[in-house]
Structure formats: C-alpha cells, structure tokens
Design a protein around this motif. Structure first.
Motif, short mmCIF file in Angstrom:
data_model
loop_
_atom_site.label_atom_id
_atom_site.label_comp_id
_atom_site.label_asym_id
_atom_site.label_seq_id
_atom_site.Cartn_x
_atom_site.Cartn_y
_atom_site.Cartn_z
N ASN A 21 0.73 -1.11 -0.02
CA ASN A 21 -0.01 -0.15 0.04
C ASN A 21 0.85 1.17 0.00
N ALA A 22 1.69 1.32 0.76
CA ALA A 22 2.83 2.53 0.51
C ALA A 22 3.58 2.58 -0.67
N GLY A 23 3.86 1.57 -1.40
CA GLY A 23 4.25 1.61 -2.73
C GLY A 23 3.51 2.17 -3.70
N PHE A 24 2.28 1.46 -3.52
CA PHE A 24 1.13 2.16 -4.35
C PHE A 24 0.81 3.64 -4.19
N SER A 25 0.96 3.81 -3.09
CA SER A 25 0.51 5.40 -2.35
C SER A 25 1.66 6.44 -3.02
N ALA A 26 3.05 5.92 -2.89
CA ALA A 26 4.07 6.74 -3.57
C ALA A 26 3.90 6.90 -5.01
N VAL A 27 3.38 5.89 -5.80
CA VAL A 27 3.44 5.72 -7.19
C VAL A 27 2.09 7.04 -7.56
N LEU A 28 1.11 6.86 -6.69
CA LEU A 28 -0.11 7.79 -7.06
C LEU A 28 0.24 9.10 -6.66
N GLY A 29 1.15 9.42 -5.83
CA GLY A 29 1.44 10.71 -5.43
C GLY A 29 2.33 11.33 -6.46
N GLY A 30 3.23 10.37 -7.14
CA GLY A 30 4.14 10.96 -7.99
C GLY A 30 3.46 10.96 -9.50
N ALA A 31 2.58 10.11 -9.71
CA ALA A 31 1.68 10.30 -10.98
C ALA A 31 0.61 11.43 -10.96
N SER A 32 0.23 11.87 -9.72
CA SER A 32 -0.59 13.22 -9.87
C SER A 32 0.24 14.34 -10.24
N VAL A 33 1.67 14.40 -9.79
CA VAL A 33 2.41 15.57 -10.42
C VAL A 33 2.87 15.13 -11.88
N ILE A 34 3.02 14.11 -12.43
CA ILE A 34 3.33 13.86 -13.70
C ILE A 34 2.21 13.88 -14.63
N VAL A 35 0.93 13.95 -13.98
CA VAL A 35 -0.22 14.30 -15.07
C VAL A 35 -0.44 15.66 -15.09
N GLY A 36 -0.13 16.14 -13.97
CA GLY A 36 -0.36 17.64 -13.99
C GLY A 36 0.68 18.44 -14.57
N ALA A 37 1.99 17.76 -14.90
CA ALA A 37 2.80 18.58 -15.34
C ALA A 37 2.70 18.33 -17.13
N TYR A 38 2.10 17.23 -17.33
CA TYR A 38 1.65 16.85 -18.71
C TYR A 38 0.52 17.63 -19.24
N ALA A 39 -0.55 18.13 -18.46
CA ALA A 39 -1.48 18.72 -18.80
C ALA A 39 -0.85 20.28 -18.85
N ALA A 40 -0.02 20.66 -18.09
CA ALA A 40 0.50 22.04 -18.31
C ALA A 40 1.34 22.08 -19.35
N THR A 41 1.89 20.94 -19.90
CA THR A 41 2.70 21.22 -21.22
C THR A 41 1.83 21.26 -22.18
N MET A 42 0.62 20.86 -22.28
CA MET A 42 -0.37 20.79 -23.36
C MET A 42 -0.94 22.27 -23.43
N VAL A 43 -1.07 22.95 -22.17
CA VAL A 43 -1.44 24.44 -22.37
C VAL A 43 -0.46 25.16 -22.65
N ALA A 44 0.82 24.99 -22.19
CA ALA A 44 2.21 25.80 -22.49
C ALA A 44 2.35 26.00 -23.96
N ARG A 45 2.14 24.77 -24.85
CA ARG A 45 2.49 24.65 -26.01
C ARG A 45 1.62 25.58 -26.87
N ARG A 46 0.48 25.88 -26.50
CA ARG A 46 -0.48 27.01 -27.32
C ARG A 46 0.20 28.32 -27.71
N SER A 47 1.35 28.61 -26.68
CA SER A 47 1.93 29.62 -27.25
C SER A 47 3.43 29.59 -27.97
N GLU A 48 3.51 28.73 -28.45
CA GLU A 48 4.87 27.98 -29.23
C GLU A 48 4.84 29.08 -30.47
N ASN A 49 4.07 29.42 -30.94
CA ASN A 49 4.12 30.44 -32.14
C ASN A 49 4.16 31.89 -31.93
N LYS A 50 3.73 32.28 -30.70
CA LYS A 50 3.71 33.77 -30.39
C LYS A 50 5.09 34.25 -30.00
#
Length: 112
Positions: free
Chosen positions: A23-52
């Motif tokens: 359960n601790a190992g799975f909890s650590a994976v879930l904590g890290g995954a939440s940051v990774i998914v958040g970072a990926y979502a932020a990347t998708m938003v940030a890419r909208r200004s690539e050509n500006k």
C-alpha cells in the motif's frame, strides 16, 4: 523532464514498498503520478504559445499552464484520498515530493 519525474517516483515507490509494504508503494506511485499528469497537462497548455512572439502573451499562457498543473494535482489528490482507503499518507507525499522536485524549470535545460 517527465522521464526524470517517473524515475524519481519509481525510486521512491520501491523504497516505500520495501520499507512499508504494498500500500505504501502504491501510494507513492499515486503521489508521483498526480504530479506527472499535472505537468503533462501544463505542457499541453503551454504549447499553445509556441508560435507567439509577444512576451505578455507567452507569460499569460505560462501562468495559465501553471494554474492548470496545480488544479490537476489538487483534483487528482482529492480523488486519491476519496477512493484509496488503504492510503499511506507519508508515502504519497514522498512520491509527490520526488516528482515535484524534478519539475523545476532549471531541469528543462537538461537533454534527457
């Protein structure tokens, strides 16, 4: 950068698994995954200004991306706390911290 975050999350998850169980190992994976998914979502938003070229438009889009990242992390953590009854809070925070430490802008200059 997401690769480094995933490696850091996996390392923390293995340590949590060995020290405190499945359960601790799975909890650590879930904590890290939440940051990774958040970072990926932020990347998708940030890419909208690539050509500006306008600095203010780029800054506004960067701030939007950071807000999306934080919101996604909060929503995912809320879902994790509600659904995962065997959660090990310390392991979740350790996984989250490991991934968050490697999400800084300074690491974006590395070619990994």
């Amino acid at each position: 950068m997401l690769k480094i975050q995933a490696i850091a999350t996996a390392a923390v998850a293995v340590v949590a698994l060995v020290l405190a169980g499945l359960n601790a190992g799975f909890s650590a994976v879930l904590g890290g995954a939440s940051v990774i998914v958040g970072a990926y979502a932020a990347t998708m938003v940030a890419r909208r200004s690539e050509n500006k070229n306008d600095a203010s438009a780029i800054l506004i889009n960067l701030l939007k991306a950071e807000a999306v990242k934080i919101l996604v992390i909060i929503v995912l953590l809320f879902i994790i706390f509600v659904l995962f009854k065997q959660l090990v809070p310390f392991a979740l925070i350790a996984g989250l911290a490991a991934a968050a430490l490697f999400s800084g802008a300074a690491l974006s200059k590395l070619n990994v």
